[in-house]
Design an enzyme around this catalytic site. Structure first.
Site, mmCIF file in Angstrom:
data_model
loop_
_atom_site.group_PDB
_atom_site.id
_atom_site.type_symbol
_atom_site.label_atom_id
_atom_site.label_comp_id
_atom_site.label_asym_id
_atom_site.label_seq_id
_atom_site.Cartn_x
_atom_site.Cartn_y
_atom_site.Cartn_z
ATOM 1 N N ASP A 107 0.871 -1.189 0.000
ATOM 2 C CA ASP A 107 0.000 0.000 0.000
ATOM 3 C C ASP A 107 0.900 1.229 0.000
ATOM 4 O O ASP A 107 1.286 1.727 1.054
ATOM 5 C CB ASP A 107 -0.888 0.033 1.250
ATOM 6 N N ARG A 115 3.895 2.743 3.038
ATOM 7 C CA ARG A 115 4.676 1.727 3.756
ATOM 8 C C ARG A 115 6.176 1.944 3.555
ATOM 9 O O ARG A 115 6.976 1.509 4.381
ATOM 10 C CB ARG A 115 4.292 0.326 3.280
ATOM 11 N N ARG A 180 -6.380 10.828 1.888
ATOM 12 C CA ARG A 180 -6.177 9.744 0.928
ATOM 13 C C ARG A 180 -6.930 9.971 -0.376
ATOM 14 O O ARG A 180 -6.697 9.244 -1.348
ATOM 15 C CB ARG A 180 -6.626 8.411 1.537
ATOM 16 N N LYS A 210 -9.246 1.733 -5.514
ATOM 17 C CA LYS A 210 -10.018 1.346 -4.336
ATOM 18 C C LYS A 210 -10.765 2.562 -3.784
ATOM 19 O O LYS A 210 -10.386 3.690 -4.066
ATOM 20 C CB LYS A 210 -9.099 0.723 -3.270
ATOM 21 N N HIS A 211 -11.888 2.332 -3.080
ATOM 22 C CA HIS A 211 -12.488 1.072 -2.654
ATOM 23 C C HIS A 211 -13.895 1.012 -3.253
ATOM 24 O O HIS A 211 -14.732 1.860 -2.917
ATOM 25 C CB HIS A 211 -12.581 0.983 -1.138
ATOM 26 N N HIS A 223 -12.105 -0.804 9.333
ATOM 27 C CA HIS A 223 -11.096 -1.596 10.029
ATOM 28 C C HIS A 223 -11.610 -2.050 11.396
ATOM 29 O O HIS A 223 -11.196 -3.094 11.908
ATOM 30 C CB HIS A 223 -9.809 -0.786 10.240
ATOM 31 N N ASP A 293 -10.757 -6.235 -0.220
ATOM 32 C CA ASP A 293 -10.019 -5.567 0.847
ATOM 33 C C ASP A 293 -9.700 -6.642 1.885
ATOM 34 O O ASP A 293 -10.172 -7.782 1.793
ATOM 35 C CB ASP A 293 -10.844 -4.419 1.430
#
Length: 371
Positions: A107, A115, A180, A210-211, A223, A293
């Site tokens: 990601d 990351r 984002r 996404k998403h 999450h 996901d």
């Protein structure tokens, strides 16, 4: 005459040998096809013989892995990503384990969701919101090219980005508030995303939009629970997908763990055939690979059992089922998932045609990516 006879015999032997080699090409088993439909995360800065990832790749024909920098279960920034040289070596080790090319994913959106951080020696990046607000094609291309070159150099071939969610709710805890989304304007999102997809394709990186069908209007975080967008979702959230599909870029799509009673009164998007097949495949015309996901996120794990979620995700149209192993850590998730999916196929709860369709799409995409 003897020379002619000799040539004929040699020719016959060559043809027979070639036919024999072709006949020896083994049709993959059901378990091997299912293995290609799974992508998982694991712990470790390097591959060790005791790691379950070795077993998963070599015994279960695992299709892909996803790398993280931060380990959520332990709350430590000790997972798979330490430095550029270390990541490059790790990816090389993973590839050496597999006879079938692996999807190696990360990601790397930019900004808060990156990351590969500059503090660890990776190249600088900026958030999607920053690029969308200045909306300058040259600036976007610069950062997209830097990102794509780095991903290719390290050995990645899949990036779970760009985010094409519209910034409908700026207070959304996992989209708007963490920058984002490029914009609430579909045209800006399409223009920015197009540049990233062009640079990714140039460097043999698969971008994953996404998403789907849109997470930008949500008020809560999938999450940690189910995000219900029934009252907030807008049809304009489909527009980036519609336009980008028409542009015929090479990309995949990732599902959203959101519930929208107006689209499907029973199932969240990841598990919904109405959303993933009827809308994405049939209405919008997407025929590429569809990633779920993370199936271990609370929105799925706490509401549905593993058997139910796997059955419905695959029947909905998901081709690659992702278990990040970073909400909870389950070292045995691959053998469990393979066994469950195989049993569901044998019981005709999942048509064998769905497995064959996903396997074909995955293998064709890997060939197209030249991995």
């Amino acid at each position: 005459m003897k020379k002619i006879l000799l040539f004929l015999i040699l020719g016959f032997l060559m043809i027979s040998s070639a036919f024999g080699r072709q006949s020896q090409v083994k049709e993959p088993t059901l378990e091997e096809k299912i293995g290609q439909m799974l992508m998982i995360g694991f712990k470790g800065f390097e591959v060790s013989d005791t790691s379950h990832i070795v077993r998963d790749i070599q015994e279960y024909n695992l299709g892909g892995v996803v790398l993280f920098d931060y380990d959520v279960p332990t709350g430590k920034a000790e997972r798979n990503i330490e430095s550029p040289d270390q990541v490059k070596l790790l990816i090389s080790q993973l590839n050496d384990l597999s006879e079938t090319p692996l999807f190696i994913a990360v990601d790397q959106e930019g900004g808060r969701v990156a990351r590969l951080k500059e503090s660890r020696g990776f190249k600088p990046n900026v958030s999607a919101q920053y690029l969308g607000e200045i909306n300058n094609a040259d600036s976007t291309r610069l950062y997209a090219e830097i990102m794509a070159e780095q991903l290719q150099d390290l050995g990645f071939n899949v990036n779970f980005a760009p985010v094409v969610d519209l910034n409908i709710n700026p207070e959304n805890p996992v989209i708007g508030r963490v920058e984002r989304s490029f914009s609430p304007d579909p045209e800006v999102v399409v223009n920015q995303t197009s540049i990233f997809l062009e640079e990714f394709s140039e460097h043999h990186i698969l971008g994953v939009l996404k998403h789907f069908p849109g997470h930008g209007s949500a008020w809560n975080d999938s999450h940690v629970g189910m995000a219900d967008v029934t009252e907030t979702w807008q049809k304009s959230e489909l527009e980036p997908y519609r336009q980008l599909i028409e542009k015929d870029y090479n990309f995949a799509v990732m599902t959203a763990h959101v519930f929208n009673e107006n689209l499907d009164p029973e199932w969240p998007a990841t598990l919904s055939q109405k959303v993933q097949t009827e809308i994405l495949r049939e209405e919008l015309g997407f025929d590429g690979v569809l990633f779920s996901d993370d199936m271990q996120m609370e929105a799925i794990r706490s509401f549905y059992g593993l058997k139910t979620s796997l059955e419905h995700a695959i029947n909905a149209g998901v081709d690659v089922v992702v278990f990040g192993n970073n909400s909870v850590y389950q070292p045995d998730i691959v053998p469990r998932a393979v066994q469950i999916i195989k049993e569901q196929v044998e019981k005709n709860n999942i048509p064998i045609e769905r497995i064959d369709e996903s396997y074909r799409k995955i293998m064709e995409l890997k060939k197209k990516l030249n991995i």
